[in-house]
Design an enzyme around this catalytic site. Structure first.
Site, short mmCIF file in Angstrom:
data_model
loop_
_atom_site.label_atom_id
_atom_site.label_comp_id
_atom_site.label_asym_id
_atom_site.label_seq_id
_atom_site.Cartn_x
_atom_site.Cartn_y
_atom_site.Cartn_z
N HIS A 270 21.38 86.90 8.41
CA HIS A 270 22.79 86.69 8.07
C HIS A 270 23.42 85.59 8.94
CE1 HIS A 270 22.35 90.10 5.49
NE2 HIS A 270 22.27 90.97 6.48
N ASP A 321 17.50 91.62 0.60
CA ASP A 321 18.25 92.56 1.43
C ASP A 321 18.43 93.92 0.75
OD1 ASP A 321 19.81 93.72 3.39
OD2 ASP A 321 21.31 92.14 3.44
#
Length: 455
Positions: A270, A321
Site C-alpha cells: 500500500h 489483496d
C-alpha cells in the site's frame, strides 16, 4: 520438455514474430523467432510474460459483496475490518483450502502465474493452536499444489492488536504469535514446502505492520529472513500514520526506512499515505511498492503517489489483496485511473513519453517477480516460464497495432482475452479455463454452504 509457438511475443527488446519457445524443468531454454510451428507445439496468438499477484488474503474472497451495505454512521476501513474478523472467525481448515483453491484458479484464469499469499490466519477461533502449527499454511500449500499456481507463501507475524503493543482482541486471536512461535512456524513451513511443492515455491516472512509488531520484534524476526522476500503493510490509512507517529515519533514509511534494512528483497504493501520525501526515498531503496488498486478503492484507502514514485525510478507490482474482484487488467487500469482522477489529467503514469499500458504491464511484471522472489517477469532464456497468452482477435484488441496491444489489454479488454497460462511451465489454463475448474468450484460451493450455515 514442451514447446510453445506464438504468432507474436513480447521479449525484453520488443516484439518478436513467429516465436518458438522451449521449456524444460520450468524454465525457458530456447527462443527462436521468425520460424514455423512444429507438430506438438502448444499454440498461442500473443505471448506475454505473466504477472505475479504480489498480495493476497485468499480467505477474504468468500466475503466479497457482503460488506457493501451502508449501516448507520460512516463506513471505513476500520468498520470493514471488524466485519472481516467476524466472518473469518468461523472458517474451518477444510473451508480455507477450498476457498484458496478457487481464488488461485481465478487468478490463473485472469493471467497471473504466481501469488504472494500474505497469510495471517494461523490458529483456531479464540487463538487455540492447532495440533500442527502449520495447519492452515498446509491448506494453502494444498490449494497451490492442486491448481499449479506459483506460490510465495508469506506467514505473518502478528503479535499486537494496535500501535503501542496493544493486546490482541476478538478475531485477532487467530493471528497471534510471539517471535519464537512464529520462527518455528516459518521453519516448519519451509520444510513442508520444500518437500511437497515445486522448486519454484518460496516461503518468505511478513511482519504484518508496524502496529501489529514492535521495533524489537521486527529486528529479531529479520534474523530468519534467509535472503527471502519480506512483505509488510505500511501507511494504508491516515489513522495508521497518526498512531505510529504518536507511538514511534515518526511516520510509518519514514520510521521503517530509518530503522530497518529495507532493500530489493522488501515489498511495502500500500504505502498509500507518504510525504514527498518518503516517496523519493522509498523509490531509491530498491523495495517494491505493493499496490492493490481495486481493494484500495473498495476500502477507501486513497491513491498511491505514483507519479512522483515512478519519476524516481521506483519498482512496483500489483496484488488483488481482499480478492473482492480478481482481474489483472482492471487492477492496472484502476491504478492509472486513480492518478487521473486525483490529478485531473490523462496518461499519467509514464515518466516521459510512451505507452501507459506498456509502462504499467511490464513494470508490474518486473516488480511482481522481484517481490515474490521469482526469476520471472520477462520472456528470455533461463527465466521461469511464467507466461500468458492472449487473443488479439477479441473485439477489444482486433483494431490495434502490435505496439498498442498492451494499451488495449490494460484499458479496453475484459477478462476473456486470456487463453492460456503457464506457471513455471505448468500449463494450467487452456482455452480460457483452468484445467481443474469444475472440481475446484464444486468443492468451493460445498464449503461456502457449510460456512454460511454456521454464521
Amino acid at each position: 520438455m514442451q514447446t510453445i509457438f506464438a504468432q507474436r511475443a513480447h521479449l525484453p527488446l520488443g516484439w518478436a514474430e513467429n516465436l518458438r519457445l522451449t521449456v524444460s524443468d520450468g524454465r525457458i531454454t530456447s527462443l527462436e523467432a521468425n520460424t514455423q510451428p512444429q507438430a506438438g507445439d502448444a499454440r498461442a496468438d500473443v505471448l506475454l510474460p505473466s504477472l505475479g499477484n504480489l498480495h493476497s488474503h485468499s480467505f477474504q474472497r468468500a466475503m466479497a459483496g457482503m460488506t457493501e451495505y451502508r449501516a448507520a454512521g460512516r463506513d471505513s476501513f476500520w468498520t470493514w475490518r471488524e466485519l472481516m474478523y467476524r466472518f473469518m472467525d468461523r472458517i474451518t481448515p477444510e473451508q480455507y483450502e477450498a476457498i484458496a483453491a478457487l481464488v488461485f484458479v481465478e487468478m490463473l484464469e485472469a493471467g497471473y502465474a504466481s501469488v504472494g499469499e500474505f497469510h495471517y490466519v494461523h490458529h483456531q477461533p479464540g487463538g487455540v493452536h492447532f495440533a500442527s502449527v502449520t495447519e492452515l499454511s498446509e491448506r494453502v500449500f494444498a490449494a497451490a499444489g492442486r491448481t499449479g499456481i506459483g506460490l510465495t507463501h508469506l506467514p505473518v507475524l502478528y503479535t499486537y492488536g494496535g500501535a503501542g503493543k496493544q493486546a490482541l482482541d476478538g478475531g485477532q486471536q487467530r493471528f497471534g504469535n510471539s517471535v519464537a512461535e512464529f520462527s518455528q512456524l516459518v521453519a516448519r513451513a519451509r520444510d513442508i514446502a520444500a518437500r511437497d511443492l515445486p522448486s519454484d515455491a518460496r516461503v518468505g516472512i511478513a511482519p504484518h505492520s508496524l502496529r501489529a509488531t514492535c521495533p524489537g520484534d521486527l529486528a529479531e524476526v529479520l534474523q530468519i529472513q534467509n535472503g527471502l522476500p519480506v512483505h509488510i503493510h505500511i501507511a494504508e490509512q491516515p489513522k495508521e500514520v497518526a498512531d505510529i507517529s504518536g507511538w514511534l515519533g515518526a511516520r510509518p514509511v519514514e520510521w521503517l526506512l530509518e530503522n530497518a534494512p529495507v532493500d530489493s528483497k522488501w515489498c511495502l504493501i500500500h504505502a498509500t499515505h507518504m510525504t514527498s520525501a518518503e516517496t523519493s526515498r522509498m523509490a531509491r531503496s530498491g523495495a517494491v511498492a505493493g499496490l492493490c488498486p481495486i481493494t484500495e478503492a473498495n476500502l477507501g484507502d486513497g491513491p498511491f503517489n505514483g507519479v512522483e514514485y515512478l519519476a524516481h525510478g521506483g519498482a512496483f507490482g500489483v496484488g488483488s489483496d481482499s480478492n473482492v474482484r480478481i482481474s489483472l487488467p482492471e487492477e492496472l487500469r484502476t491504478l492509472e485511473y486513480s492518478q487521473r482522477l486525483r490529478d485531473l489529467a490523462r496518461n499519467v503514469l509514464v515518466p516521459r513519453e510512451g505507452s501507459v499500458g506498456e509502462t504499467l504491464y511490464l513494470g508490474a511484471a518486473k516488480g511482481g517477480a522481484q517481490a515474490l522472489g521469482r526469476d520471472a517477469g520477462r520472456i528470455e532464456e533461463g527465466a521461469l516460464a511464467d507466461l500468458v497468452a492472449i487473443d488479439s482477435s477479441q473485439p477489444a484488441l482486433c483494431a490495434l497495432k502490435p505496439e498498442q496491444l498492451l494499451d488495449g489489454l490494460c484499458f479496453a479488454a475484459g477478462d476473456d482475452t486470456v487463453t492460456d497460462v503457464w506457471s513455471a511451465g505448468r500449463h494450467v489454463v487452456q482455452q480460457g479455463r483452468h484445467i481443474a475448474r469444475d472440481s475446484v468450484v464444486a468443492a468451493y460451493r460445498t464449503a461456502i454452504k457449510e460456512l454460511l450455515n454456521s454464521l
